[in-house]
Design an enzyme around this catalytic site. Structure first.
Site, PDB file in Angstrom:
ATOM      1  N   GLU A  73      14.707  24.952 -64.154  1.00 35.11           N
ATOM      2  CA  GLU A  73      15.425  23.682 -64.216  1.00 35.11           C
ATOM      3  C   GLU A  73      16.088  23.476 -65.588  1.00 35.11           C
ATOM      4  OE1 GLU A  73      16.125  21.307 -61.942  1.00 35.11           O
ATOM      5  OE2 GLU A  73      17.035  20.050 -63.491  1.00 35.11           O
TER       6      GLU A  73
ATOM      7  N   THR B  70      21.172  21.688 -58.772  1.00 34.85           N
ATOM      8  CA  THR B  70      20.125  22.681 -58.496  1.00 34.85           C
ATOM      9  C   THR B  70      20.351  23.398 -57.168  1.00 34.85           C
ATOM     10  OG1 THR B  70      18.479  21.590 -59.844  1.00 34.85           O
ATOM     11  CG2 THR B  70      17.634  22.851 -57.999  1.00 34.85           C
TER      12      THR B  70
ATOM     13  N   HIS C 270      13.101  18.770 -66.101  1.00 31.95           N
ATOM     14  CA  HIS C 270      14.176  17.949 -65.526  1.00 31.95           C
ATOM     15  C   HIS C 270      14.531  16.809 -66.477  1.00 31.95           C
ATOM     16  CE1 HIS C 270      16.516  15.549 -62.706  1.00 31.95           C
ATOM     17  NE2 HIS C 270      16.584  16.633 -61.957  1.00 31.95           N
TER      18      HIS C 270
ATOM     19  N   ASP D 126      19.246  27.053 -64.057  1.00 33.89           N
ATOM     20  CA  ASP D 126      20.088  26.599 -62.935  1.00 33.89           C
ATOM     21  C   ASP D 126      21.381  25.923 -63.376  1.00 33.89           C
ATOM     22  OD1 ASP D 126      18.930  24.145 -63.668  1.00 33.89           O
ATOM     23  OD2 ASP D 126      18.259  23.635 -61.646  1.00 33.89           O
ATOM     24  N   HIS D 127      21.307  25.108 -64.415  1.00 25.28           N
ATOM     25  CA  HIS D 127      22.518  24.405 -64.862  1.00 25.28           C
ATOM     26  C   HIS D 127      22.280  23.841 -66.252  1.00 25.28           C
ATOM     27  CE1 HIS D 127      20.282  20.802 -63.808  1.00 25.28           C
ATOM     28  NE2 HIS D 127      20.191  21.179 -62.545  1.00 25.28           N
TER      29      HIS D 127
HETATM   30  C1  GP9 Z   1      14.378  18.487 -57.255  1.00 26.80           C
HETATM   31  C2  GP9 Z   1      15.066  19.396 -58.192  1.00 26.80           C
HETATM   32  C3  GP9 Z   1      16.069  18.694 -59.055  1.00 26.80           C
HETATM   33  O1  GP9 Z   1      13.840  19.038 -56.124  1.00 26.80           O
HETATM   34  O2  GP9 Z   1      15.446  20.589 -57.669  1.00 26.80           O
HETATM   35  O3  GP9 Z   1      17.394  18.941 -58.756  1.00 26.80           O
HETATM   36  P1  GP9 Z   1      18.598  18.472 -59.739  1.00 26.80           P
HETATM   37  O4  GP9 Z   1      18.472  16.983 -59.896  1.00 26.80           O
HETATM   38  O5  GP9 Z   1      18.409  19.171 -61.061  1.00 26.80           O
HETATM   39  O6  GP9 Z   1      19.833  18.906 -59.040  1.00 26.80           O
END
Ligand code: GP9
Length: 411
Positions: free
Chosen positions: A38, A80, A193, A252-253
Site C-alpha cells: 500500500e 489499489t 494507508h 501500488d501507488h
Molecule cells: C482497501 C485497500 C485500500 O481494501 O486496498 O485501497 P486504496 O484506498 O489505497 O485504493
C-alpha cells in the site's frame, strides 16, 4: 475489434520471441508469492532519516534480488484496484472509475487464471472487507481458488483500517502452508494507508524534524511495513518456502502527499522537473529468485503491467496468445525500446519522458531527456506519444467490449 486483436497479437509475438531467452522456464514449477504494498514509493529505498535506515530489510534484500529502480505504477482513479489489475491482468485502468467495479464480469487472461490452468493452487489475501473495490466479484472472475478477506483472519494486531501487516503476513503464511504446492499467493498489504498515523507502540523510527507531520507518519508506516516484511521473509525461510518460491513485491501507488518541501528536506536536495515526475510515479519492484540469481540494481524501465508477463516468463508459461500488454523484465538482455505507458497518455522509455500537462506536476506538457533532465523539442516525443495512445486505445477496447471473450471463442 480487428485493431485491438492485431495490437495484442503483435505484443504476444514480441513475448513469443523472448521464449528463446535462458530465463524462460528457469524456475518452472516454483511457488509464486507476490505482494502489493500500500502506497509504497520508491524514493524510500536506501534512504536514512537521522542516520537510521527507513527500509533496512528491503535494502538488505536488494543485495540478493533484482531491484528495478525505474519501475512505475500505472494506476488511475481505481488506485489499489488499478494496481492489482495492472499487475495480475496486464491491462491498463480506464480513464474513469475502477475496472474492478465496472467490468468485473468480463473474461480476462490473468495470472491467477493462467497459473490455475497450469496446476497451481491460487489464493488472494487481503485483511479487509471483501466487498471493497468489488474484490469478491473480481477475484471470483479471476478464478482464485480462494479469497482470504478479513473474515479469514484473527484481528490480533488491530492497526489502522484492520489487521496490522505484521500479523497479516504471518497469518497468510499459516494459510499458505495448508495449500498444495506449487501455489500462487497474492497478498495486498494495508497498514501504510493514508493518513499513515500508527500508534506510538509501533513507531520505532525517530523521524526527527518530520515528527508530527503526515510525511513523518508516512516514514513511520513505511518502516513498520519494512519490518513486517523482514519477519515475513524470516518465516518463509523457516518454513522452507524461500528457496522454492519466486518472491516479489511492488508499491501500488503514490502516497497522496502533494507538497514538495518534505521530499526535498528528506532527500537533502532541491527537486528537478524530472524528480517531480518520477517521485510520485516510481514504486519499487524487487524480485527474489529461488536461487538468488541475477541479483543487482536494474536500470531497465518497467511498470506494473509487466509483473504477470515477468513471472510467467520465469515459470516457462507462454503468454504469446494472452491478451496482456506487458513484457517480461527478467531476461538475458535489457529490452530495447521498452516503454512504460501511463493512463494520462504519458510514457517513458528510459531515454525520454513525456508527460501531458498535469495540475500537480506541470502546467504544460513536457518532453524531457532523461539523461540531462532538460526539456527537448516536443516533436522528439511525438511518435512515442502516438504509440502510447495506441496501447491505451487497444487496452480500453478490450475492457469496454469484453473482447477477451471474443478472442477466446476464436481460438
Ligand atoms: C482497501 C485497500 C485500500 O481494501 O486496498 O485501497 P486504496 O484506498 O489505497 O485504493
Amino acid at each position: 475489434i480487428q485493431e485491438a486483436r492485431q495490437w495484442f497479437q503483435d505484443r504476444g509475438s514480441m513475448r513469443k520471441q523472448l521464449e528463446q531467452d535462458s530465463m524462460f522456464g528457469r524456475y518452472k514449477g516454483a511457488n509464486v508469492i507476490m505482494i502489493q504494498l500500500e502506497a509504497f514509493q520508491n524514493f524510500l529505498i536506501g534512504q536514512k532519516v537521522d542516520g537510521q535506515e527507513v527500509t533496512p530489510n528491503m535494502n538488505k534484500l536488494i543485495g540478493e534480488s533484482l531491484y528495478f529502480k525505474n519501475f512505475y505504477h500505472q494506476t488511475a482513479q481505481g488506485r489499489t484496484s488499478d494496481a492489482d489489475l495492472a499487475a495480475n491482468i496486464s491491462l491498463h485502468p480506464l480513464p474513469s472509475g475502477s475496472v474492478f467495479i465496472r467490468f468485473a464480469q468480463n473474461r480476462y487472461d490473468s495470472m491467477p487464471d493462467t497459473l490455475k490452468d497450469n496446476g497451481y493452487a491460487t489464493g488472494a489475501f487481503h485483511a479487509y472487507d471483501g466487498g471493497f473495490w468489488n474484490r469478491n466479484a473480481m477475484y471470483s472472475t479471476l478464478n482464485y481458488d480462494k479469497f482470504y478477506s478479513t473474515k479469514s483472519f484473527t484481528i490480533d494486531e488491530p492497526l489502522g483500517w484492520s489487521l496490522g501487516d505484521r500479523s497479516f503476513f504471518q497469518q497468510s503464511v499459516d494459510l499458505m502452508l495448508s495449500k498444495q504446492q506449487p501455489f500462487y499467493s497474492f497478498m495486498v498489504s494495508l497498514s501504510s494507508h493514508h493518513p499513515y498515523t500508527l500508534p506510538a507502540s509501533v513507531q520505532t523510527l525517530d523521524v526527527g524534524e518530520f515528527k508530527g507531520t503526515i510525511f513523518g507518519d508516512y516514514l513511520e508506516a513505511a518502516h513498520y511495513v519494512d519490518d513486517s516484511l523482514g519477519d515475513l521473509m524470516d518465516r518463509l525461510k523457516a518454513e522452507h518456502l524461500w528457496d522454492k518460491s519466486i518472491f516479489l513485491f511492488y508499491g501500488d501507488h503514490d502516497n497522496s502527499i502533494k507538497e514538495w518541501e518534505p521530499f526535498e528536506k528528506f532527500l537533502g536536495r532541491s527537486l528537478t522537473e524530472l524528480d517531480r515526475i518520477n517521485i510520485p510515479k516510481q514504486v519499487p519492484l524487487i524480485v527474489h529468485l529461488p536461487d538468488g540469481a541475477k541479483a543487482g540494481t536494474y536500470e531497465q524501465v518497467g511498470g506494473q503491467l509487466d509483473a504477470a508477463p515477468t513471472v510467467l516468463h520465469l515459470l516457462g508459461i507462454s503468454t504469446a496468445d494472452k491478451t496482456m500488454a506487458g513484457m517480461p523484465l527478467i531476461t538475458d538482455k535489457p529490452l530495447a525500446g521498452k516503454k512504460v505507458v501511463f493512463r494520462n497518455g504519458g510514457y517513458t522509455d528510459g531515454s525520454q519522458f513525456y508527460m501531458p500537462s498535469d495540475d500537480y506536476i506541470a502546467e504544460h506538457a513536457q518532453c524531457l531527456d532523461v539523461t540531462t533532465g532538460q526539456q527537448v523539442a516536443p516533436d522528439t516525443c511525438k511518435s512515442g506519444a502516438d504509440e502510447a495512445r495506441q496501447e491505451l486505445i487497444a487496452s480500453d477496447r478490450v475492457i469496454e467490449h469484453n473482447l477477451i471473450k471474443t478472442f477466446r471463442a476464436e481460438r
